[in-house]
Design a protein around this motif. Structure first.
Motif, short mmCIF file in Angstrom:
data_model
loop_
_atom_site.label_atom_id
_atom_site.label_comp_id
_atom_site.label_asym_id
_atom_site.label_seq_id
_atom_site.Cartn_x
_atom_site.Cartn_y
_atom_site.Cartn_z
N ARG A 114 29.79 -19.52 1.86
CA ARG A 114 30.58 -19.61 0.64
C ARG A 114 29.63 -19.84 -0.52
O ARG A 114 28.47 -20.15 -0.34
N TYR A 115 30.16 -19.71 -1.73
CA TYR A 115 29.37 -19.95 -2.93
C TYR A 115 29.68 -21.34 -3.47
O TYR A 115 30.78 -21.86 -3.29
N GLN A 116 28.69 -21.90 -4.17
CA GLN A 116 28.88 -23.18 -4.83
C GLN A 116 28.39 -23.08 -6.26
O GLN A 116 27.44 -22.36 -6.56
N TYR A 117 29.03 -23.85 -7.14
CA TYR A 117 28.57 -24.01 -8.52
C TYR A 117 28.49 -25.50 -8.79
O TYR A 117 29.42 -26.24 -8.47
N TRP A 118 27.39 -25.93 -9.38
CA TRP A 118 27.26 -27.33 -9.80
C TRP A 118 26.67 -27.40 -11.19
O TRP A 118 25.66 -26.77 -11.47
N SER A 119 27.32 -28.15 -12.05
CA SER A 119 26.70 -28.55 -13.30
C SER A 119 25.87 -29.77 -12.94
O SER A 119 26.40 -30.78 -12.51
N ALA A 139 24.13 -20.15 -2.73
CA ALA A 139 24.67 -19.36 -1.62
C ALA A 139 23.80 -19.61 -0.40
O ALA A 139 22.66 -20.06 -0.51
N LYS A 140 24.36 -19.29 0.74
CA LYS A 140 23.59 -19.34 1.98
C LYS A 140 23.33 -17.91 2.42
O LYS A 140 24.25 -17.17 2.74
N LEU A 141 22.04 -17.51 2.40
CA LEU A 141 21.66 -16.17 2.83
C LEU A 141 21.45 -16.16 4.34
O LEU A 141 21.01 -17.15 4.92
N GLU A 142 21.73 -15.04 4.96
CA GLU A 142 21.52 -14.89 6.40
C GLU A 142 20.04 -14.64 6.72
O GLU A 142 19.58 -15.02 7.78
N ASN A 143 19.33 -14.00 5.80
CA ASN A 143 17.91 -13.68 6.00
C ASN A 143 17.10 -14.20 4.82
O ASN A 143 16.60 -13.42 4.03
N PRO A 144 16.98 -15.52 4.68
CA PRO A 144 16.26 -16.03 3.51
C PRO A 144 14.76 -15.75 3.61
O PRO A 144 14.21 -15.68 4.70
N SER A 145 14.15 -15.58 2.45
CA SER A 145 12.71 -15.36 2.39
C SER A 145 12.08 -16.46 1.54
O SER A 145 12.43 -16.63 0.38
N SER A 153 14.31 -25.05 -0.85
CA SER A 153 13.85 -25.71 0.35
C SER A 153 14.43 -27.13 0.42
O SER A 153 14.79 -27.71 -0.60
N THR A 154 14.47 -27.66 1.61
CA THR A 154 14.93 -29.05 1.78
C THR A 154 13.82 -30.03 1.47
O THR A 154 14.07 -31.23 1.36
N TRP A 168 24.48 -29.19 2.09
CA TRP A 168 25.38 -28.05 2.24
C TRP A 168 24.70 -26.82 2.83
O TRP A 168 25.29 -25.75 2.90
N GLN A 169 23.46 -26.96 3.23
CA GLN A 169 22.70 -25.91 3.88
C GLN A 169 22.64 -24.61 3.08
O GLN A 169 22.71 -23.52 3.63
#
Length: 177
Positions: A114-119, A139-145, A153-154, A168-169
């Motif tokens: 899902r998408y997220q928006y944060w101010s 967003a959470k990508l399936e194939n992040p680079s 990054s965390t 929220w990964q």
């Protein structure tokens, strides 16, 4: 003599018209199934990359709409969290104000994609507060680079983004900082 040669010729012709043996058929079927599995794996990889491209495009579209909204009103939208297609929440202001035709939906549409928006000035929820007038679309990508400049990054980078990536990964962000 001619009769013997004719019988021998006919018996060799019968053997030639018998068809394939069971072993030959099994070998051909296994080769075809192996090639089909390779093609299917590459098609699935292409599909996930296409969904990631759609996610990036959706975030760009929402960011552009928010920037136009900010230029016209002088303020950002408040904290929203998950972006859902139902007509509620802060992000629907962009739809109601005609900056977006509809809120984009994640192409997979299931589970945690899902998408997220944060101010960032109002983020809270266990994450540190960001600077005023900053925001992020996630967003959470399936194939992040990790070489992508918008990869989050965390462990490295902005503490707010690190918190969002951990809690929220999410692994991709577009924002104004």
């Amino acid at each position: 003599m001619y009769r013997l040669l004719a019988m021998k010729y006919l018996s060799t012709q019968k053997n030639k018209n018998r068809g394939f043996t069971l072993i030959e058929l099994l070998v051909v079927i296994s080769i075809i199934s192996f090639l089909a599995s390779i093609v299917l794996a590459s098609v699935n990889s292409a599909r996930s990359k296409a969904r990631d491209a759609q996610r990036k495009s959706d975030l760009t579209q929402m960011r552009n709409a928010l920037e136009l909204y900010y230029l016209n009103t002088g303020s950002l939208l408040g904290t929203d969290g998950w972006i859902v297609p139902e007509p509620s929440g802060t992000m629907h202001t962009l739809v109601e104000s005609k900056y977006l035709p509809v809120l984009p939906q994640d192409p997979k549409g299931t589970g945690f994609f899902r998408y997220q928006y944060w101010s960032k000035a109002n983020i809270g929820n266990g994450c540190p507060m960001g600077q005023a007038n900053t925001y992020g679309f996630y967003a959470k990508l399936e194939n992040p680079s990790s070489s992508d400049p918008n990869f989050i990054s965390t462990t490295v980078g902005d503490p707010v983004d690190q918190c969002i990536a951990t809690q929220w990964q999410m692994n991709y962000k577009l924002g104004n900082n």
